[in-house]
Enzyme design. Structure first.
Site, short mmCIF file in Angstrom:
data_model
loop_
_atom_site.label_atom_id
_atom_site.label_comp_id
_atom_site.label_asym_id
_atom_site.label_seq_id
_atom_site.Cartn_x
_atom_site.Cartn_y
_atom_site.Cartn_z
N ASN A 1 0.84 -1.19 0.00
CA ASN A 1 0.00 0.00 0.00
C ASN A 1 0.89 1.25 0.00
O ASN A 1 1.71 1.44 0.91
CB ASN A 1 -0.89 -0.05 1.25
CG ASN A 1 -1.85 1.11 1.30
OD1 ASN A 1 -1.44 2.26 1.14
ND2 ASN A 1 -3.11 0.84 1.50
N ASP B 1 -0.11 4.49 0.03
CA ASP B 1 -0.78 5.72 0.49
C ASP B 1 0.16 6.64 1.26
O ASP B 1 0.07 7.87 1.15
CB ASP B 1 -1.97 5.38 1.41
CG ASP B 1 -3.08 4.64 0.68
OD1 ASP B 1 -3.05 4.57 -0.56
OD2 ASP B 1 -3.98 4.12 1.37
N HIS B 2 1.06 6.05 2.05
CA HIS B 2 1.93 6.89 2.88
C HIS B 2 2.89 7.72 2.04
O HIS B 2 3.31 8.79 2.44
CB HIS B 2 2.74 6.03 3.86
CG HIS B 2 1.94 5.57 5.05
ND1 HIS B 2 0.63 5.20 4.97
CD2 HIS B 2 2.28 5.44 6.35
CE1 HIS B 2 0.20 4.85 6.17
NE2 HIS B 2 1.19 4.98 7.03
N HIS C 1 -5.44 3.75 -1.94
CA HIS C 1 -6.79 4.04 -1.45
C HIS C 1 -7.11 5.50 -1.77
O HIS C 1 -6.47 6.40 -1.24
CB HIS C 1 -6.83 3.79 0.07
CG HIS C 1 -8.17 4.00 0.69
ND1 HIS C 1 -8.41 3.71 2.01
CD2 HIS C 1 -9.35 4.47 0.20
CE1 HIS C 1 -9.67 3.98 2.32
NE2 HIS C 1 -10.26 4.45 1.23
N ARG D 1 -9.32 8.18 -1.02
CA ARG D 1 -10.35 8.47 -0.01
C ARG D 1 -11.21 9.63 -0.47
O ARG D 1 -10.76 10.51 -1.21
CB ARG D 1 -9.69 8.82 1.33
CG ARG D 1 -9.01 7.65 2.00
CD ARG D 1 -8.53 8.05 3.40
NE ARG D 1 -9.62 8.06 4.33
CZ ARG D 1 -9.85 7.11 5.25
NH1 ARG D 1 -9.03 6.08 5.36
NH2 ARG D 1 -10.87 7.18 6.05
N ARG E 1 -7.12 12.69 1.34
CA ARG E 1 -6.08 13.07 2.31
C ARG E 1 -4.69 12.60 1.90
O ARG E 1 -3.70 13.14 2.37
CB ARG E 1 -6.42 12.57 3.71
CG ARG E 1 -6.38 11.08 3.85
CD ARG E 1 -6.47 10.66 5.30
NE ARG E 1 -7.80 10.83 5.84
CZ ARG E 1 -8.25 10.13 6.89
NH1 ARG E 1 -7.46 9.25 7.47
NH2 ARG E 1 -9.46 10.32 7.34
N GLU F 1 -8.41 0.60 -3.50
CA GLU F 1 -9.31 0.61 -2.35
C GLU F 1 -10.20 1.84 -2.42
O GLU F 1 -9.71 2.94 -2.72
CB GLU F 1 -8.51 0.66 -1.04
CG GLU F 1 -7.70 -0.58 -0.77
CD GLU F 1 -6.86 -0.42 0.50
OE1 GLU F 1 -6.93 0.64 1.15
OE2 GLU F 1 -6.13 -1.35 0.81
N THR G 1 -7.17 5.66 9.91
CA THR G 1 -7.06 4.68 8.83
C THR G 1 -8.33 3.84 8.85
O THR G 1 -9.23 4.13 9.66
CB THR G 1 -5.78 3.83 9.02
OG1 THR G 1 -5.73 2.83 7.99
CG2 THR G 1 -5.75 3.13 10.37
N THR G 2 -8.42 2.83 7.99
CA THR G 2 -9.65 2.04 7.94
C THR G 2 -9.73 1.17 9.20
O THR G 2 -9.07 0.15 9.30
CB THR G 2 -9.65 1.15 6.67
OG1 THR G 2 -9.11 1.93 5.60
CG2 THR G 2 -11.04 0.72 6.31
N GLU H 1 -11.25 -9.46 1.88
CA GLU H 1 -10.01 -9.15 2.59
C GLU H 1 -10.38 -9.08 4.07
O GLU H 1 -11.22 -8.27 4.48
CB GLU H 1 -9.40 -7.83 2.11
CG GLU H 1 -8.12 -7.51 2.88
CD GLU H 1 -7.28 -6.39 2.31
OE1 GLU H 1 -7.32 -6.16 1.08
OE2 GLU H 1 -6.58 -5.73 3.10
N HIS I 1 -4.02 -5.17 7.37
CA HIS I 1 -4.18 -4.06 8.33
C HIS I 1 -3.37 -4.32 9.60
O HIS I 1 -3.57 -5.33 10.27
CB HIS I 1 -5.62 -3.78 8.71
CG HIS I 1 -5.79 -2.32 9.07
ND1 HIS I 1 -5.46 -1.84 10.29
CD2 HIS I 1 -6.15 -1.27 8.32
CE1 HIS I 1 -5.64 -0.53 10.30
NE2 HIS I 1 -6.06 -0.16 9.11
N GLY I 2 -2.44 -3.42 9.84
CA GLY I 2 -1.65 -3.49 11.07
C GLY I 2 -0.62 -4.61 11.08
O GLY I 2 -0.08 -4.93 12.14
N GLY J 1 1.02 -1.70 4.38
CA GLY J 1 1.48 -0.35 4.05
C GLY J 1 2.35 0.24 5.14
O GLY J 1 3.57 0.38 5.00
N1 PXP Z 1 -5.94 -3.36 3.60
C1 PXP Z 1 -6.86 -2.38 3.63
C2 PXP Z 1 -8.22 -2.65 3.04
C3 PXP Z 1 -6.56 -1.12 4.19
O1 PXP Z 1 -7.51 -0.15 4.22
C4 PXP Z 1 -5.27 -0.89 4.68
C5 PXP Z 1 -4.91 0.44 5.26
O2 PXP Z 1 -4.94 1.41 4.28
C6 PXP Z 1 -4.33 -1.93 4.60
C7 PXP Z 1 -4.70 -3.17 4.08
C8 PXP Z 1 -2.91 -1.77 5.05
O3 PXP Z 1 -2.86 -1.52 6.42
P1 PXP Z 1 -1.48 -1.08 7.09
O4 PXP Z 1 -1.15 0.27 6.51
O5 PXP Z 1 -1.80 -1.04 8.53
O6 PXP Z 1 -0.47 -2.10 6.71
#
Ligand code: PXP
Length: 247
Positions: free
Chosen positions: A11, A13-14, A47, A49, A53, A73, A103-104, A158, A198-199, A220
Site C-alpha cells: 500500500n 498511500d503513505h 486508497h 479516499r 487526504r 481501495e 485509517t480504515t 479481505e 491491516h496493522g 502499508g
Molecule cells: N488493507 C486495507 C483494506 C486497508 O484499508 C489498509 C490500510 O490502508 C491496509 C490493508 C494496510 O494496512 P497497514 O497500513 O496497517 O499495513
C-alpha cells in the site's frame, strides 16, 4: 516452505501522504511503483479516499499507468464506482470510510444493510465486474460477513487483521487469530479467495501466514516505516555529497 506462496500487495498511500503534505511532485508515485515491483511485490495497493487526504485522482491515474497489477481501495459511493470503472484497476477493494478515522479502522458493516442497500451493493459489484474488475470486500473476520460477501457477488474478501494486530502479544491474541482462521476456512469452502491486511508487521505476520487459504496480504504502514530507516542513510549521504562538491 509453503506449497503456495502468499502474494504481497504494498500500500503506497503513505508515499502520497508525504507528497500531498507539501504539494510537491516528489516523492514520485511512479518511482515508488517501480521500486516496489522490482523488490518483488505482486501488486500495488492505493486508497482514494473521499477526503483525498493522501492519494489524489491524478496519483491514481499515474499509478494505474505504470503498475502491473493494481488493487484500488475505495468506499462504496457512486463517485468511486464511476471513478473505478474509468480507472480500470485489476481489483477493487471496497472499504468503509469514516472522515474522522486515522485509517480504515474496521471492516464493512454488511449486516446493517437493508435489502435495497444490499441490492445496490450487488448491482455495483456487477458494474465493476462488467468493467473487468474483480471486487474484494474488506470485512471483519465473522462468518455472517463472509456469507453476505458471497451473496453480494464478491469474488474475494479481505479480512481485517487490525483486531489481531492490536491484541498481538496479549491474552486475547489467540481468540482474534481463531476468528481469522474460522473466517478464512469458511470463505474458502464457499469459493471465495481470502486476502488479509491491516496493522501487519515483521513481528505479527508469521501467524497470519500460517492461516489456511490466505492468498494475499496488503501491507502499508510497517513497510513504509521501515523504508524510512533503510533509506535515511543514503538520502543524507547524497545531500552531504552535493553540499561538499559545491564551489
Ligand atoms: N488493507 C486495507 C483494506 C486497508 O484499508 C489498509 C490500510 O490502508 C491496509 C490493508 C494496510 O494496512 P497497514 O497500513 O496497517 O499495513
Amino acid at each position: 516452505m509453503k506449497s503456495k506462496r502468499i502474494r504481497l500487495g504494498v500500500n503506497l498511500d503513505h508515499i502520497a501522504f508525504i507528497k500531498k503534505s507539501r504539494d510537491t511532485l516528489y516523492p514520485s508515485l511512479a518511482d515508488a511503483v517501480k521500486v516496489t515491483e522490482e523488490a518483488g511485490a505482486d501488486l500495488i495497493t492505493i486508497h482514494l479516499r473521499e477526503d483525498r487526504r493522501h492519494i489524489q485522482d491524478l496519483d491514481a491515474i499515474e499509478v494505474r499507468e505504470c503498475a502491473k497489477t493494481l488493487n484500488f481501495e475505495m468506499a462504496h459511493t457512486d463517485e468511486m464506482i464511476k471513478f473505478a470503472t474509468e480507472l480500470r484497476p485489476d481489483f477493487c477493494c471496497i472499504v468503509p470510510e469514516k472522515r474522522e478515522e486515522k485509517t480504515t479502522e474496521g471492516g464493512l458493516n454488511l449486516k446493517s444493510l437493508n435489502s435495497s442497500e444490499l441490492d445496490l451493493f450487488k448491482n455495483n459489484i456487477e458494474k465493476l465486474k462488467a468493467a473487468d474488475i474483480k471486487t474484494s470486500l474488506f470485512i471483519d473476520p465473522d462468518i455472517e460477513s463472509v456469507k453476505l460477501s458471497k451473496k453480494l457477488g464478491a469474488e474475494i474478501i479481505e479480512l481485517h487483521t487490525g483486531d489481531y494486530a492490536n491484541k498481538f502479544n496479549s491474552i486475547d491474541e489467540f481468540d482474534a487469530l481463531e476468528s481469522l482462521i474460522a473466517s478464512s476456512n469458511y470463505a474458502h469452502s464457499i469459493g471465495l479467495l481470502v486476502n488479509a491486511g491491516h496493522g501487519l508487521n515483521c513481528e505479527n505476520i508469521a501467524q497470519i501466514c500460517e492461516i489456511p487459504h490466505i492468498h494475499e496480504l496488503n501491507i502499508g504502514h510497517a513497510i513504509i516505516s521501515q523504508a524510512v530507516f533503510t533509506g535515511l542513510n543514503d538520502a543524507i549521504e547524497k545531500i552531504i555529497s552535493i553540499m561538499n562538491n559545491c564551489d
